[in-house]
Design an enzyme around this catalytic site. Structure first.
Site, PDB file in Angstrom:
ATOM      1  N   ASP A 140      -4.449  -2.699 -64.381  1.00 27.41           N
ATOM      2  CA  ASP A 140      -3.585  -1.815 -65.175  1.00 27.41           C
ATOM      3  C   ASP A 140      -4.151  -1.696 -66.589  1.00 27.41           C
ATOM      4  O   ASP A 140      -4.230  -2.681 -67.313  1.00 27.41           O
ATOM      5  CB  ASP A 140      -2.164  -2.402 -65.199  1.00 27.41           C
ATOM      6  CG  ASP A 140      -1.251  -1.666 -66.168  1.00 27.41           C
ATOM      7  OD1 ASP A 140      -1.532  -0.487 -66.470  1.00 27.41           O
ATOM      8  OD2 ASP A 140      -0.261  -2.278 -66.622  1.00 27.41           O
ATOM      9  N   ASP A 157       1.721  -0.415 -68.115  1.00 27.85           N
ATOM     10  CA  ASP A 157       2.984   0.002 -67.487  1.00 27.85           C
ATOM     11  C   ASP A 157       3.239  -0.781 -66.195  1.00 27.85           C
ATOM     12  O   ASP A 157       4.154  -0.467 -65.441  1.00 27.85           O
ATOM     13  CB  ASP A 157       3.007   1.515 -67.226  1.00 27.85           C
ATOM     14  CG  ASP A 157       1.923   1.946 -66.246  1.00 27.85           C
ATOM     15  OD1 ASP A 157       1.110   1.076 -65.835  1.00 27.85           O
ATOM     16  OD2 ASP A 157       1.890   3.132 -65.886  1.00 27.85           O
ATOM     17  N   ASP A 169      -4.385   1.533 -62.354  1.00 31.59           N
ATOM     18  CA  ASP A 169      -4.726   2.935 -62.590  1.00 31.59           C
ATOM     19  C   ASP A 169      -6.241   3.152 -62.580  1.00 31.59           C
ATOM     20  O   ASP A 169      -7.018   2.205 -62.471  1.00 31.59           O
ATOM     21  CB  ASP A 169      -4.107   3.401 -63.914  1.00 31.59           C
ATOM     22  CG  ASP A 169      -4.332   2.388 -65.021  1.00 31.59           C
ATOM     23  OD1 ASP A 169      -5.487   1.938 -65.159  1.00 31.59           O
ATOM     24  OD2 ASP A 169      -3.363   2.006 -65.720  1.00 31.59           O
ATOM     25  N   ASP A 172      -8.829   8.626 -50.126  1.00 29.48           N
ATOM     26  CA  ASP A 172      -7.993   8.507 -48.939  1.00 29.48           C
ATOM     27  C   ASP A 172      -7.250   9.825 -48.769  1.00 29.48           C
ATOM     28  O   ASP A 172      -6.551  10.263 -49.682  1.00 29.48           O
ATOM     29  CB  ASP A 172      -6.990   7.360 -49.182  1.00 29.48           C
ATOM     30  CG  ASP A 172      -6.567   6.666 -47.907  1.00 29.48           C
ATOM     31  OD1 ASP A 172      -6.320   7.367 -46.915  1.00 29.48           O
ATOM     32  OD2 ASP A 172      -6.462   5.424 -47.921  1.00 29.48           O
ATOM     33  N   ASP A 175      -6.439   9.172 -43.045  1.00 31.27           N
ATOM     34  CA  ASP A 175      -5.316   8.353 -42.601  1.00 31.27           C
ATOM     35  C   ASP A 175      -4.826   8.764 -41.210  1.00 31.27           C
ATOM     36  O   ASP A 175      -4.690   9.960 -40.923  1.00 31.27           O
ATOM     37  CB  ASP A 175      -4.182   8.529 -43.619  1.00 31.27           C
ATOM     38  CG  ASP A 175      -3.051   7.549 -43.410  1.00 31.27           C
ATOM     39  OD1 ASP A 175      -3.287   6.340 -43.541  1.00 31.27           O
ATOM     40  OD2 ASP A 175      -1.910   7.997 -43.132  1.00 31.27           O
ATOM     41  N   GLU A 192      -9.106   6.569 -39.792  1.00 27.63           N
ATOM     42  CA  GLU A 192      -8.248   5.448 -39.395  1.00 27.63           C
ATOM     43  C   GLU A 192      -7.616   5.840 -38.064  1.00 27.63           C
ATOM     44  O   GLU A 192      -6.934   6.860 -37.977  1.00 27.63           O
ATOM     45  CB  GLU A 192      -7.167   5.187 -40.433  1.00 27.63           C
ATOM     46  CG  GLU A 192      -6.426   3.894 -40.125  1.00 27.63           C
ATOM     47  CD  GLU A 192      -4.952   3.896 -40.486  1.00 27.63           C
ATOM     48  OE1 GLU A 192      -4.369   2.823 -40.616  1.00 27.63           O
ATOM     49  OE2 GLU A 192      -4.370   4.994 -40.616  1.00 27.63           O
ATOM     50  N   HIS A 250      -4.873  -2.874 -46.768  1.00 27.59           N
ATOM     51  CA  HIS A 250      -3.571  -2.862 -47.445  1.00 27.59           C
ATOM     52  C   HIS A 250      -2.405  -2.886 -46.467  1.00 27.59           C
ATOM     53  O   HIS A 250      -1.262  -2.863 -46.897  1.00 27.59           O
ATOM     54  CB  HIS A 250      -3.486  -1.613 -48.316  1.00 27.59           C
ATOM     55  CG  HIS A 250      -3.528  -0.371 -47.479  1.00 27.59           C
ATOM     56  ND1 HIS A 250      -4.624  -0.022 -46.713  1.00 27.59           N
ATOM     57  CD2 HIS A 250      -2.602   0.592 -47.235  1.00 27.59           C
ATOM     58  CE1 HIS A 250      -4.373   1.089 -46.050  1.00 27.59           C
ATOM     59  NE2 HIS A 250      -3.151   1.482 -46.351  1.00 27.59           N
ATOM     60  N   ASP A 251      -2.670  -2.874 -45.175  1.00 25.47           N
ATOM     61  CA  ASP A 251      -1.602  -2.861 -44.168  1.00 25.47           C
ATOM     62  C   ASP A 251      -1.472  -4.183 -43.431  1.00 25.47           C
ATOM     63  O   ASP A 251      -0.727  -4.268 -42.456  1.00 25.47           O
ATOM     64  CB  ASP A 251      -1.886  -1.781 -43.109  1.00 25.47           C
ATOM     65  CG  ASP A 251      -1.734  -0.376 -43.655  1.00 25.47           C
ATOM     66  OD1 ASP A 251      -1.019  -0.192 -44.658  1.00 25.47           O
ATOM     67  OD2 ASP A 251      -2.331   0.544 -43.068  1.00 25.47           O
TER      68      ASP A 251
HETATM   69  O1  ISL Z   1      -0.025  -0.914 -39.019  1.00 23.42           O
HETATM   70  C1  ISL Z   1       0.205  -0.288 -38.008  1.00 23.42           C
HETATM   71  C2  ISL Z   1       1.318  -0.676 -37.117  1.00 23.42           C
HETATM   72  O2  ISL Z   1       1.283  -2.034 -36.869  1.00 23.42           O
HETATM   73  C3  ISL Z   1      -0.588   0.852 -37.521  1.00 23.42           C
HETATM   74  O3  ISL Z   1       0.225   1.664 -36.767  1.00 23.42           O
HETATM   75  C4  ISL Z   1      -1.246   1.712 -38.530  1.00 23.42           C
HETATM   76  O4  ISL Z   1      -2.428   1.114 -38.947  1.00 23.42           O
HETATM   77  C5  ISL Z   1      -0.531   2.040 -39.779  1.00 23.42           C
HETATM   78  O5  ISL Z   1       0.817   2.001 -39.718  1.00 23.42           O
HETATM   79  C6  ISL Z   1      -1.009   3.404 -40.247  1.00 23.42           C
HETATM   80  O6  ISL Z   1      -1.430   3.216 -41.514  1.00 23.42           O
HETATM   81  C7  ISL Z   1      -1.695   4.260 -42.391  1.00 23.42           C
HETATM   82  O7  ISL Z   1      -0.726   5.277 -42.376  1.00 23.42           O
HETATM   83  C8  ISL Z   1       0.566   4.935 -42.832  1.00 23.42           C
HETATM   84  C9  ISL Z   1       0.549   4.169 -44.149  1.00 23.42           C
HETATM   85  O8  ISL Z   1       1.805   3.621 -44.384  1.00 23.42           O
HETATM   86  C10 ISL Z   1      -0.486   3.076 -44.150  1.00 23.42           C
HETATM   87  O9  ISL Z   1      -0.527   2.432 -45.397  1.00 23.42           O
HETATM   88  C11 ISL Z   1      -1.786   3.699 -43.789  1.00 23.42           C
HETATM   89  O10 ISL Z   1      -2.876   2.811 -43.868  1.00 23.42           O
HETATM   90  C12 ISL Z   1       1.300   6.222 -43.009  1.00 23.42           C
HETATM   91  O11 ISL Z   1       0.558   7.079 -43.831  1.00 23.42           O
HETATM   92 CA    CA Z   2      -1.130   1.630 -65.624  1.00 18.08          CA
END
Ligand code: ISL
Ligand code: CA
Length: 640
Positions: free
Chosen positions: A103, A107, A111, A180, A279, A350, A421-422
């Protein structure tokens, strides 16, 4: 040959999608492929199985399967030639979750200027290409994965000029940068969606899946990935959303939608961006008429309806078109060129649910669709989902890679990653015992950076980040976790702690300041792991740190093409907890071995003449230490 109801099991197994589906069923039921190859089974015809499968999966299963197979192209031949040394095969990628990286203006939200300030760090680490999670204007219901304007930078991230500066600074350093693109759906605040609702007969009415019908009963039984039905009632209409209700799905069967997406891609490529991560791109084509999903498949997969869009009828056509229409730039403005004039923009998809054969269809250079995909089959061991509390057995990863690599031809390539990130942090999933944190972090780094494929590091992975001890619901930010809690109640807390995406989304730890040097304000999400020594600053000073190990391996990989482009040959595949392979290129040979367990392992191949170049042990005399990893060079006259 398109299998129909008369097709035999063997014929289905010879078909790319059929193979992937059967493999998945075998994996989940703990059976091996010899079961399919058994003549009693392989000669059975689908129609003969209708009753049996119908009992297992409900009526209509065979027809659904036949439909799926009918839409799928044939596999390209597996080539056995030289490997084209495209830049991204040698590159190391680094995924930034911009909100949580750095950051610059206090804030509490990361960024673009924050990223710019950290470029020297990324350059030193040896990163070739950055991937930024979404930075376009968004109400952030799903943290940027819900886009309201594809051509502007989200205010919290900075300005278009900040982005231009970042792109230019990357290129000056010889680095690339990709963004992305979330185009399976938009935000419900996108003007297209508002317009579609206001005037369903108008220009944007057919951009989405808007349906009439009984206000109490959604148009089909599909469920959303973020809990509840995949339909939202707005005014007089139902709108399809595979993710949050605020993320309505775009209708890619409408050519106008596809033109918009291609336009957006060209717009950013002209700004000098080097490509995109697309995505959930395999979800863009939905089966005509949006038929109900099979209930049993829904139960097994956790989501009802997926069979109608995870590999939809026009997926490959849409991707080939997008490649042709947008991902072929050479007309970049002067001063914006990427390093390497030959480069064409990279197109990474993805693709949750894609198996090895579908991966080949999507990425084979004989087909000109995507360059790389992210498939997720390796992130949980069979029988488990992300929400389960269990210890991930790395032996599964080993067999997954051995099988995957054996099925790639010289025109195929794969991405390598353990985190994004998921997903929760891999160290925590495998073994949360803090005594093993560094060793395990380095073992994972070794696999990631010396396996054949393109490695993707997720921010924080290089300093051994682990999961967070979130105290309660108020510490969470992710819509997926919050919706799950709302749907399942407090009983879902165990699931959240195992699988929440927020584990990966807490601020990057730069130093030991109050907020880890991420911000001088209150961060938008707080971190709760308090361990000492796991910041960039601390690890810079510690020659044995995970960070220094990553840097060393990346440097080795860059200076030795064998580690990226070399062939791969696994040995001792059946020795539990032992993962070892050779890489070979132009007569040069490397040997990599890893102890996949938290206990010592009998030393193998002690007699081999090997020079340890990197690793977590000084010599090969005693037993292998827990999670020991060694990267060795084989002297020209040495051994096998
Ligand atoms: O994580 C999942 C379920 O266990 C997968 O279905 C899949 O990888 C994920 O949900 C899809 O991810 C992507 O699209 C989503 C978003 O929330 C995620 O951050 C992104 O990586 C919707 O755009
Ligand atoms: Ca910031």
């Amino acid at each position: 040959m398109k299998p129909d109801r008369n097709a035999t099991v063997a014929e289905v197994y010879a078909h790319p999608l059929g193979r992937d589906i059967i493999d998945k069923i075998l994996l989940q039921t703990g059976r091996s492929a010899t079961w399919v190859r058994n003549p009693l089974v392989s000669r059975l015809r689908l129609r003969q199985l209708d009753k049996f499968l119908g009992r297992m999966f409900g009526p209509g299963f065979v027809d659904t399967l036949v439909d799926l197979l009918a839409d799928c192209p044939e596999s390209p031949p597996r080539l056995d030639g030289p490997i084209a040394a495209t830049w991204w095969k040698r590159a190391v990628f680094y995924q930034i979750y911009p909100r949580s990286f750095a950051d610059s203006n206090g804030d509490g939200i990361g960024d673009l200027p924050g990223i710019l300030a950290k470029l020297p760090y990324l350059d030193d680490l040896g990163i070739d290409c950055l991937w930024l999670s979404p930075i376009f204007t968004s109400p952030n219901k799903d943290m940027g994965y819900d886009i309201a304007d594809y051509r502007s930078v989200m205010a919290e991230m900075g300005t278009i000029d900040d982005l231009r500066r970042l792109i230019a600074a990357c290129h000056e350093r010889g680095m690339r940068i990709i963004l992305d693109l979330v185009a399976n759906h938009t935000s419900d605040e996108h003007p297209w969606f508002k317009d579609a609702l206001a005037d369903p007969e108008g220009a944007h009415g057919d951009y989405y899946f808007l349906r009439d019908g009984d206000p109490e009963t959604p148009p089909n039984n599909w469920t959303s990935f973020f809990s509840g039905p995949a339909w939202r009632r707005i005014g007089e209409k139902w709108a399809l959303h595979l993710f949050a209700p605020e993320q309505p799905d775009l209708n890619w069967d409408n050519p106008a939608v596809r033109r918009e997406v291609a336009d957006i891609v060209r717009f950013w490529l002209a700004e000098g961006v080097d490509g995109f991560r697309l995505d959930v791109i395999n979800y863009i084509s939905k089966r005509d008429g949006l038929p109900d999903g099979n209930a049993t498949v829904g139960q097994v997969m956790g989501f009802t309806g997926v069979e109608h869009y995870f590999h939809g009828p026009h997926l490959h056509d849409h991707l080939a078109e997008l490649r042709r229409e947008a991902f072929t730039r050479t007309d970049v403005e002067p001063g914006h060129e990427a390093p390497g004039a030959d480069a064409r923009p990279i197109m990474i998809g993805e693709t949750p649910g894609a198996g090895v054969e579908v991966a080949r269809l999507l990425t084979s250079s004989q087909r000109d669709e995507l360059d790389l995909i992210f498939s997720f089959d390796h992130l949980e061991t069979p029988g488990h989902v992300r929400w389960d509390e269990y210890a991930y057995d790395l032996n599964f990863l080993k067999h997954y890679y051995i099988d995957y690599q054996s099925r790639l031809g010289s025109d195929d390539w794969m991405s390598l990653f353990f985190e994004n990130h998921d997903n929760p942090r891999m160290i925590s999933k495998v073994n949360p015992d803090p005594r093993f944190r560094d060793q395990l972090g380095k073992a994972l780094a070794t696999i990631l950076l010396t396996m054949r494929g393109t490695p993707f590091i997720f921010q924080g992975q290089e300093i051994g980040a682990v999961n967070q001890d979130f105290p309660d619901e108020s510490a969470l930010r992710d819509v997926e976790s919050l919706n799950l809690l709302a749907a399942d109640g407090p009983g879902a807390w165990g699931k959240i702690m195992a699988g929440s995406r927020d584990h990966a989304r807490v601020p990057m730890r730069w130093d030991r300041d109050e907020h880890w040097g991420f911000t001088r304000a209150t961060p938008w999400i707080k971190a709760f792991d308090d361990s000492v020594g796991y910041s960039v600053a601390a690890q810079e000073h510690n020659p044995d740190s995970v960070l220094r190990y990553y840097r060393r391996l990346i440097w080795l990989r860059r200076s030795n093409p064998t580690l990226s482009l070399g062939s791969i040959r696994f040995i001792d595949a059946d020795v539990k907890d032992y993962f070892a392979w050779f890489r070979e290129h132009n007569g040069e040979r490397w040997f990599i071995e890893v102890n996949l367990s938290g206990h010592p392992l009998r030393r193998r191949h002690r007699e081999r003449n090997l020079e340890i170049v990197a690793g977590t042990a000084k010599d090969r005399s005693g037993p292998m230490e827990p999670y020991e990893a060694l990267v060795c060079q084989v002297p020209r006259d040495g051994g096998e």
